[in-house]
Design a protein around this motif. Structure first.
Motif, PDB file in Angstrom:
ATOM      1  N   ALA A  16      -1.860  -0.468   2.359  1.00 34.38           N
ATOM      2  CA  ALA A  16      -1.290   0.783   2.873  1.00 34.38           C
ATOM      3  C   ALA A  16      -2.264   1.937   2.692  1.00 34.38           C
ATOM      4  CB  ALA A  16       0.024   1.082   2.152  1.00 34.38           C
ATOM      5  N   LYS A  17      -2.995   1.904   1.608  1.00 40.90           N
ATOM      6  CA  LYS A  17      -3.989   2.948   1.346  1.00 40.90           C
ATOM      7  C   LYS A  17      -5.084   2.943   2.418  1.00 40.90           C
ATOM      8  CE  LYS A  17      -6.949   4.675  -2.405  1.00 40.90           C
ATOM      9  NZ  LYS A  17      -7.431   4.410  -3.782  1.00 40.90           N
ATOM     10  N   LYS A  18      -5.536   1.762   2.795  1.00 41.49           N
ATOM     11  CA  LYS A  18      -6.566   1.647   3.841  1.00 41.49           C
ATOM     12  C   LYS A  18      -6.033   2.130   5.193  1.00 41.49           C
ATOM     13  CE  LYS A  18      -9.091  -2.189   1.704  1.00 41.49           C
ATOM     14  NZ  LYS A  18      -9.491  -3.620   1.836  1.00 41.49           N
ATOM     15  N   ILE A  19      -4.770   1.778   5.495  1.00 39.87           N
ATOM     16  CA  ILE A  19      -4.159   2.209   6.748  1.00 39.87           C
ATOM     17  C   ILE A  19      -4.049   3.732   6.784  1.00 39.87           C
ATOM     18  CG2 ILE A  19      -2.049   2.150   8.135  1.00 39.87           C
ATOM     19  CD1 ILE A  19      -1.573  -0.696   7.075  1.00 39.87           C
ATOM     20  N   VAL A  64       6.167   7.534   8.924  1.00 37.97           N
ATOM     21  CA  VAL A  64       4.757   7.247   9.216  1.00 37.97           C
ATOM     22  C   VAL A  64       4.191   8.302  10.153  1.00 37.97           C
ATOM     23  CG1 VAL A  64       3.175   5.636  10.332  1.00 37.97           C
ATOM     24  CG2 VAL A  64       4.947   4.762   8.801  1.00 37.97           C
ATOM     25  N   ILE A  65       4.950   8.652  11.194  1.00 37.81           N
ATOM     26  CA  ILE A  65       4.488   9.683  12.135  1.00 37.81           C
ATOM     27  C   ILE A  65       4.358  11.021  11.429  1.00 37.81           C
ATOM     28  CG2 ILE A  65       5.057  10.957  14.244  1.00 37.81           C
ATOM     29  CD1 ILE A  65       6.552   8.420  15.193  1.00 37.81           C
ATOM     30  N   ASP A  66       5.353  11.359  10.607  1.00 35.46           N
ATOM     31  CA  ASP A  66       5.342  12.644   9.903  1.00 35.46           C
ATOM     32  C   ASP A  66       4.201  12.722   8.902  1.00 35.46           C
ATOM     33  OD1 ASP A  66       6.412  15.228   9.322  1.00 35.46           O
ATOM     34  OD2 ASP A  66       7.295  14.407   7.498  1.00 35.46           O
ATOM     35  N   ASP A  67       3.922  11.625   8.217  1.00 39.29           N
ATOM     36  CA  ASP A  67       2.809  11.606   7.260  1.00 39.29           C
ATOM     37  C   ASP A  67       1.459  11.739   7.961  1.00 39.29           C
ATOM     38  OD1 ASP A  67       4.195  11.449   4.862  1.00 39.29           O
ATOM     39  OD2 ASP A  67       4.353   9.269   4.932  1.00 39.29           O
ATOM     40  N   SER A  68       1.426  11.415   9.242  1.00 38.46           N
ATOM     41  CA  SER A  68       0.170  11.464   9.998  1.00 38.46           C
ATOM     42  C   SER A  68      -0.050  12.798  10.707  1.00 38.46           C
ATOM     43  CB  SER A  68       0.129  10.332  11.025  1.00 38.46           C
ATOM     44  OG  SER A  68       0.310   9.075  10.399  1.00 38.46           O
ATOM     45  N   VAL A  69       1.037  13.324  11.358  1.00 38.68           N
ATOM     46  CA  VAL A  69       0.850  14.525  12.186  1.00 38.68           C
ATOM     47  C   VAL A  69       1.762  15.680  11.795  1.00 38.68           C
ATOM     48  CG1 VAL A  69       0.053  13.178  14.155  1.00 38.68           C
ATOM     49  CG2 VAL A  69       2.490  13.698  13.939  1.00 38.68           C
ATOM     50  N   SER A  70       2.636  15.524  10.811  1.00 38.58           N
ATOM     51  CA  SER A  70       3.530  16.578  10.326  1.00 38.58           C
ATOM     52  C   SER A  70       4.453  17.110  11.422  1.00 38.58           C
ATOM     53  CB  SER A  70       2.713  17.737   9.728  1.00 38.58           C
ATOM     54  OG  SER A  70       3.576  18.649   9.063  1.00 38.58           O
ATOM     55  N   LEU A  71       5.615  16.476  11.546  1.00 42.83           N
ATOM     56  CA  LEU A  71       6.590  16.828  12.566  1.00 42.83           C
ATOM     57  C   LEU A  71       7.412  18.058  12.171  1.00 42.83           C
ATOM     58  CD1 LEU A  71       7.940  13.243  13.277  1.00 42.83           C
ATOM     59  CD2 LEU A  71       6.499  14.592  14.803  1.00 42.83           C
ATOM     60  N   PRO A  72       7.964  18.792  13.153  1.00 38.71           N
ATOM     61  CA  PRO A  72       8.868  19.907  12.853  1.00 38.71           C
ATOM     62  C   PRO A  72      10.125  19.403  12.138  1.00 38.71           C
ATOM     63  CG  PRO A  72       8.127  20.001  15.136  1.00 38.71           C
ATOM     64  CD  PRO A  72       7.696  18.672  14.602  1.00 38.71           C
ATOM     65  N   ALA A  73      10.672  20.225  11.250  1.00 41.06           N
ATOM     66  CA  ALA A  73      11.831  19.825  10.451  1.00 41.06           C
ATOM     67  C   ALA A  73      13.037  19.477  11.319  1.00 41.06           C
ATOM     68  CB  ALA A  73      12.192  20.939   9.476  1.00 41.06           C
ATOM     69  N   ILE A  74      13.245  20.212  12.412  1.00 42.96           N
ATOM     70  CA  ILE A  74      14.405  19.971  13.265  1.00 42.96           C
ATOM     71  C   ILE A  74      14.325  18.618  13.954  1.00 42.96           C
ATOM     72  CG2 ILE A  74      13.425  21.102  15.314  1.00 42.96           C
ATOM     73  CD1 ILE A  74      17.077  21.325  14.093  1.00 42.96           C
ATOM     74  N   VAL A  75      13.114  18.194  14.315  1.00 42.56           N
ATOM     75  CA  VAL A  75      12.926  16.874  14.932  1.00 42.56           C
ATOM     76  C   VAL A  75      13.279  15.786  13.931  1.00 42.56           C
ATOM     77  CG1 VAL A  75      11.231  15.264  15.905  1.00 42.56           C
ATOM     78  CG2 VAL A  75      11.168  17.688  16.551  1.00 42.56           C
ATOM     79  N   ILE A 130      -5.574   6.185   9.807  1.00 46.70           N
ATOM     80  CA  ILE A 130      -4.775   6.983  10.743  1.00 46.70           C
ATOM     81  C   ILE A 130      -4.689   8.453  10.325  1.00 46.70           C
ATOM     82  CG2 ILE A 130      -3.412   4.962  11.373  1.00 46.70           C
ATOM     83  CD1 ILE A 130      -1.094   6.105   9.769  1.00 46.70           C
ATOM     84  N   GLY A 131      -5.347   8.803   9.221  1.00 49.24           N
ATOM     85  CA  GLY A 131      -5.376  10.194   8.800  1.00 49.24           C
ATOM     86  C   GLY A 131      -4.146  10.671   8.058  1.00 49.24           C
ATOM     87  N   ALA A 132      -3.410   9.740   7.446  1.00 51.51           N
ATOM     88  CA  ALA A 132      -2.224  10.116   6.663  1.00 51.51           C
ATOM     89  C   ALA A 132      -2.657  10.486   5.249  1.00 51.51           C
ATOM     90  CB  ALA A 132      -1.221   8.971   6.638  1.00 51.51           C
ATOM     91  N   ILE A 133      -3.292  11.654   5.137  1.00 56.10           N
ATOM     92  CA  ILE A 133      -3.866  12.120   3.875  1.00 56.10           C
ATOM     93  C   ILE A 133      -3.213  13.441   3.473  1.00 56.10           C
ATOM     94  CG2 ILE A 133      -5.993  12.709   2.654  1.00 56.10           C
ATOM     95  CD1 ILE A 133      -5.949   9.842   3.670  1.00 56.10           C
ATOM     96  N   HIS A 182      -1.894  18.285  -7.031  1.00 56.80           N
ATOM     97  CA  HIS A 182      -3.180  17.585  -7.024  1.00 56.80           C
ATOM     98  C   HIS A 182      -4.260  18.483  -6.426  1.00 56.80           C
ATOM     99  CE1 HIS A 182      -1.290  16.876  -3.142  1.00 56.80           C
ATOM    100  NE2 HIS A 182      -2.477  16.597  -2.625  1.00 56.80           N
ATOM    101  N   LYS A 183      -5.492  18.193  -6.773  1.00 59.19           N
ATOM    102  CA  LYS A 183      -6.632  19.013  -6.316  1.00 59.19           C
ATOM    103  C   LYS A 183      -7.474  18.326  -5.243  1.00 59.19           C
ATOM    104  CE  LYS A 183      -5.419  21.998  -9.433  1.00 59.19           C
ATOM    105  NZ  LYS A 183      -4.678  23.218  -8.995  1.00 59.19           N
ATOM    106  N   GLU A 184      -7.384  17.017  -5.157  1.00 61.12           N
ATOM    107  CA  GLU A 184      -8.186  16.252  -4.207  1.00 61.12           C
ATOM    108  C   GLU A 184      -7.287  15.616  -3.141  1.00 61.12           C
ATOM    109  OE1 GLU A 184     -11.462  16.194  -4.278  1.00 61.12           O
ATOM    110  OE2 GLU A 184     -11.566  17.370  -6.123  1.00 61.12           O
ATOM    111  N   PRO A 185      -7.797  15.390  -1.916  1.00 63.60           N
ATOM    112  CA  PRO A 185      -7.023  14.706  -0.874  1.00 63.60           C
ATOM    113  C   PRO A 185      -6.616  13.298  -1.323  1.00 63.60           C
ATOM    114  CG  PRO A 185      -8.951  15.766   0.076  1.00 63.60           C
ATOM    115  CD  PRO A 185      -9.125  15.837  -1.412  1.00 63.60           C
ATOM    116  N   ILE A 186      -5.359  12.945  -1.099  1.00 58.99           N
ATOM    117  CA  ILE A 186      -4.826  11.650  -1.532  1.00 58.99           C
ATOM    118  C   ILE A 186      -4.042  11.021  -0.385  1.00 58.99           C
ATOM    119  CG2 ILE A 186      -3.251  10.490  -3.136  1.00 58.99           C
ATOM    120  CD1 ILE A 186      -3.954  12.569  -5.211  1.00 58.99           C
ATOM    121  N   PRO A 187      -4.258   9.732  -0.090  1.00 59.81           N
ATOM    122  CA  PRO A 187      -3.490   9.061   0.971  1.00 59.81           C
ATOM    123  C   PRO A 187      -2.002   9.042   0.636  1.00 59.81           C
ATOM    124  CG  PRO A 187      -4.764   7.476  -0.309  1.00 59.81           C
ATOM    125  CD  PRO A 187      -5.230   8.825  -0.721  1.00 59.81           C
ATOM    126  N   ARG A 188      -1.146   9.141   1.666  1.00 63.66           N
ATOM    127  CA  ARG A 188       0.290   9.269   1.404  1.00 63.66           C
ATOM    128  C   ARG A 188       1.132   8.305   2.247  1.00 63.66           C
ATOM    129  NH1 ARG A 188       1.088  15.345   3.927  1.00 63.66           N
ATOM    130  NH2 ARG A 188       0.283  14.930   6.016  1.00 63.66           N
TER     131      ARG A 188
END
Length: 357
Positions: A27-30, A92-103, A34-37, A47-53
């Motif tokens: 999951a960390k590699k994925i 997964v989509i939200d962790d990648s592109v950050s969706l609006p709360a209402i969606v 896909i940029g889910a950081i 945290h201070k450094e970028p971490i996969p989520r």
């Protein structure tokens, strides 16, 4: 519990735990691909450094495989799993592109409706009116909105406490074990096995998520865990015809519920939207008092454990013993926090005096 249930419970725990541990590096590699950081952009993040989520993917697949292998899939469980798939895809989509709360809210409502349409509903509640002759309240047509509100609320409540390394996953582990014990007491043995699978999936992920975290569970995992706990509490406790059918779920999930209610009230009082992100959650306040991340997470684990034990006591020993236990422990906790704050205050004063000298 019979011998077969015990074997299935242990097997579910081990299968999900081992799979979760093995799948987390995948999951960390994925997440990197896909940029889910999670990049720290504000003071809400510890945290201070970028971490996969995207760690929630490992937790979800470990749980799913364990349940499919070891639990009979009836119509209700089919609905819960289908709803969980919707929640995970959304995460997964939200962790990648950050969706609006209402969606996210509308998709979560859709997932909850899938569950409801498969027969998972809160039809009856214990009557809290002691002067009434009716021990239970039949919700009738209100069962659908009440069920949807419960599922969506708990799904988001767990997500809101996901602010420190290991916090949400650890709290959900404790809640899962509490639900497992309660389900065993009331002879809901299928739920015992499902909760064992969820606890195993969480524990298998925790070594990667404890401070300092190598990967976060993300919205994918936090909302999935909340969704499963919400739906299984309906199956295991709201359908039990006893006073615990109302109180026990609120105790088991007490920490995320309280934090969410407190956050909504705080934001409304400040003229903000209930969905507005801020730095006022319980874990933030404990950090501000002077506790470090590990101490704060431990304190919140203890609170979750106390509430879980209280729910189990309520189920097995009655309301009076459960209430006495909660009051005693809370008083001790308040005294302990005050002593710690006094110690921190004097330590800071001594440091200031030494600096001046």
């Amino acid at each position: 519990m019979d011998k077969l249930t015990v074997i299935r419970m242990i097997a579910a725990f081990l299968v999900s735990g081992i799979l979760s541990f093995i799948l987390t590096p995948v999951a960390k590699k994925i997440a990197h691909k896909i940029g889910a950081i999670d990049v720290p952009k504000d003071d809400r993040r510890m945290h201070k450094e970028p971490i996969p989520r995207l760690g929630g993917l490992a937790v979800f697949f470990a749980f799913l495989v364990s349940v499919i292998l070891l639990v009979p899939i009836d119509l209700e469980l089919q609905g819960i799993l289908l709803g969980a798939v919707v929640i995970v895809v959304l995460g997964v989509i939200d962790d990648s592109v950050s969706l609006p709360a209402i969606v996210k809210l509308f998709v979560q409502i859709a997932a909850a409706l899938i569950v409801v349409l498969h027969g998972v509903r809160i039809d009856v509640l214990s009557n809290v009116n002691v002067f009434s002759n009716n021990a239970y309240l039949s919700l009738g047509v209100w069962s659908v909105p009440v069920t949807v509100i419960w599922i969506v609320a708990i799904t988001n409540a767990v997500n809101l406490i996901d602010g420190l390394d290991g916090l949400s996953v650890g709290v959900c582990t404790i809640a899962s074990i509490s639900l497992l014990l309660i389900s065993a007491i009331v002879s809901e043995f299928t739920i015992v096995v499902i909760m064992a699978a969820l606890a195993g999936a969480c524990i298998g992920f925790l070594p990667y998520n404890m401070n300092p975290a190598k990967i976060f569970v993300g919205d994918t995992g936090a909302t999935f865990l909340g969704f499963i706990l919400a739906t299984m509490s309906i199956q295991g406790m709201f359908k039990t015809y006893a006073i615990l059918s109302f109180a026990a779920p609120f105790l088991v999930l007490g920490l995320p519920i309280f934090d969410t209610v407190f956050a909504i009230c705080r934001r409304l009082l400040h003229g903000q939207s209930p969905m507005h992100a801020d730095r006022g959650h319980i874990h933030h306040r404990l950090i501000d008092v002077g506790f470090n991340q590990k101490q704060t997470v431990l304190i919140l684990y203890l609170i979750s454990g106390i509430l879980g034990i209280s729910a189990v006591l309520l189920t097995s020993s009655g309301a009076v013993r459960a209430l006495l236990f909660v009051v005693t422990v809370l008083v001790a906790a308040i005294i302990g926090v005050r002593i710690y704050k006094h110690f921190v205050k004097h330590e800071r004063i001594n440091k200031d005096e030494n600096a001046e000298n």
